[in-house]
Design a protein around this motif. Structure first.
Motif, PDB file in Angstrom:
ATOM      1  N   THR A 114       0.846  -1.201   0.000  1.00 45.04           N
ATOM      2  CA  THR A 114       0.000   0.000   0.000  1.00 45.04           C
ATOM      3  C   THR A 114       0.877   1.246   0.000  1.00 45.04           C
ATOM      4  O   THR A 114       0.663   2.164  -0.792  1.00 45.04           O
ATOM      5  CB  THR A 114      -0.919   0.023   1.241  1.00 45.04           C
ATOM      6  OG1 THR A 114      -0.111  -0.099   2.426  1.00 45.04           O
ATOM      7  CG2 THR A 114      -1.908  -1.115   1.215  1.00 45.04           C
ATOM      8  N   MET A 121      -2.624   5.763  -2.146  1.00 50.02           N
ATOM      9  CA  MET A 121      -3.693   4.975  -2.765  1.00 50.02           C
ATOM     10  C   MET A 121      -3.740   5.092  -4.282  1.00 50.02           C
ATOM     11  O   MET A 121      -3.872   4.071  -4.985  1.00 50.02           O
ATOM     12  CB  MET A 121      -5.047   5.357  -2.156  1.00 50.02           C
ATOM     13  CG  MET A 121      -6.201   4.486  -2.636  1.00 50.02           C
ATOM     14  SD  MET A 121      -7.766   4.923  -1.821  1.00 50.02           S
ATOM     15  CE  MET A 121      -7.375   4.510  -0.110  1.00 50.02           C
ATOM     16  N   ASN A 169      -7.566  -0.960   3.162  1.00 49.91           N
ATOM     17  CA  ASN A 169      -7.351   0.093   2.169  1.00 49.91           C
ATOM     18  C   ASN A 169      -7.910  -0.294   0.810  1.00 49.91           C
ATOM     19  O   ASN A 169      -8.500   0.529   0.116  1.00 49.91           O
ATOM     20  CB  ASN A 169      -5.858   0.401   2.045  1.00 49.91           C
ATOM     21  CG  ASN A 169      -5.400   1.435   3.054  1.00 49.91           C
ATOM     22  OD1 ASN A 169      -5.618   2.621   2.870  1.00 49.91           O
ATOM     23  ND2 ASN A 169      -4.785   0.985   4.129  1.00 49.91           N
TER      24      ASN A 169
END
Length: 282
Positions: free
Chosen positions: A176, A196, A221
């Protein structure tokens, strides 16, 4: 005696003429005088009433043709640019990943991470992979080498991949976060939000069939949920058409070896769905 006014007037005129003649006034002979008297009488008579002529009404002007009403102007057509078509061949995907990796290397959105990192850790593996292993954040070893999952947890992940009958070169591995948080602390919500778009673009380029989320930060996420990893595992989730498996992080397995059995059950669920036959006894 006639009461005709014209006869009376005629006699009066004749008498007047005789009187003028007696006085020595030269006038026309009496016969001619009578003719003159007749003309005078006719002139004095009121003119016959002329027939009344109705004024001719002016015909109305022919209607003028109306100007054509212009049709309403349609709103201008907005031509939107078509989204870029990803080149799905092996070389094309790798080229796009290389361009994105160069962009990530220059990123300074997270000031603390940009100041403390050795280098960014983008991702590694087959850009045409059917499976992506998706972790949380780089550790100290990853920060030094610029490759995800190369420390102790990385070695355990390699064993898991090989137990699934694959090699690391067959899959794609990414995190991530692309920078190591100082002291290996947990990523902040702001750091997750900044990174992101990068991992979303990576996955859009690779277009995997399966995504294995390793740990709660990766799963939460990707799936945009706060559900605990224990409740997310054991079932398929969806991300852009890819089947998502949520399971425990290899670093957690190093601390809790008993959880390896649960991770292996998650892997077997994925392999059955892929149609992969495992050797007997596994």
């Amino acid at each position: 005696m006639s009461d005709d006014p014209q006869a009376h007037l005629r006699r009066a005129l004749l008498q007047q003429m005789r009187d003028w003649q007696s006085a020595g006034v030269e006038i026309a002979p009496l016969g001619r005088s009578l003719d003159v008297a007749e003309e005078l009488l006719r002139a004095a008579a009121p003119a016959a009433a002329a027939p009344t002529v109705e004024p001719t009404a002016t015909p109305p002007a022919p209607p003028q043709p109306r100007a054509p009403v212009a049709a309403p102007t349609p709103p201008p057509t907005v031509h939107r640019a078509a989204p870029p078509v990803l080149n799905t061949d092996h070389g094309g995907r790798q080229q796009q990943l290389d361009v994105l990796a160069a962009e990530v290397a220059k990123c300074v959105l997270c000031e603390e991470l940009a100041c403390t990192r050795t280098q960014t850790v983008f991702g590694v593996g087959n850009p045409n992979a059917r499976i992506c292993f998706f972790g949380e954040a780089p550790g100290a070893d990853e920060d030094k080498q610029g490759e995800p999952f190369v420390g102790r947890a990385g070695k355990l992940l390699t064993q898991i991949i090989e137990a699934c009958t694959f090699q690391r070169e067959d899959v794609y591995i990414l995190n991530t976060l692309k920078c190591r948080p100082p002291g290996n602390r947990n990523p902040t919500p702001e750091e997750n939000a900044n990174c992101m778009p990068y991992f979303e673009q990576q996955l859009a380029i690779i277009q995997p069939d399966y995504i294995v989320c390793l740990g709660k930060f990766a799963a939460q996420n990707l799936l945009k949920t706060e559900t605990a990893i224990g409740k997310l595992r054991g079932q398929f989730h969806d991300y852009g058409g890819a089947k998502v498996i949520a399971t425990y992080h290899p670093a957690y397995l190093l601390r809790n070896p008993a959880a390896k059995r649960e991770v292996w059950e998650d892997m077997k669920m994925m392999l059955r769905d892929m149609g992969v036959q495992l050797p007997q006894g596994k």
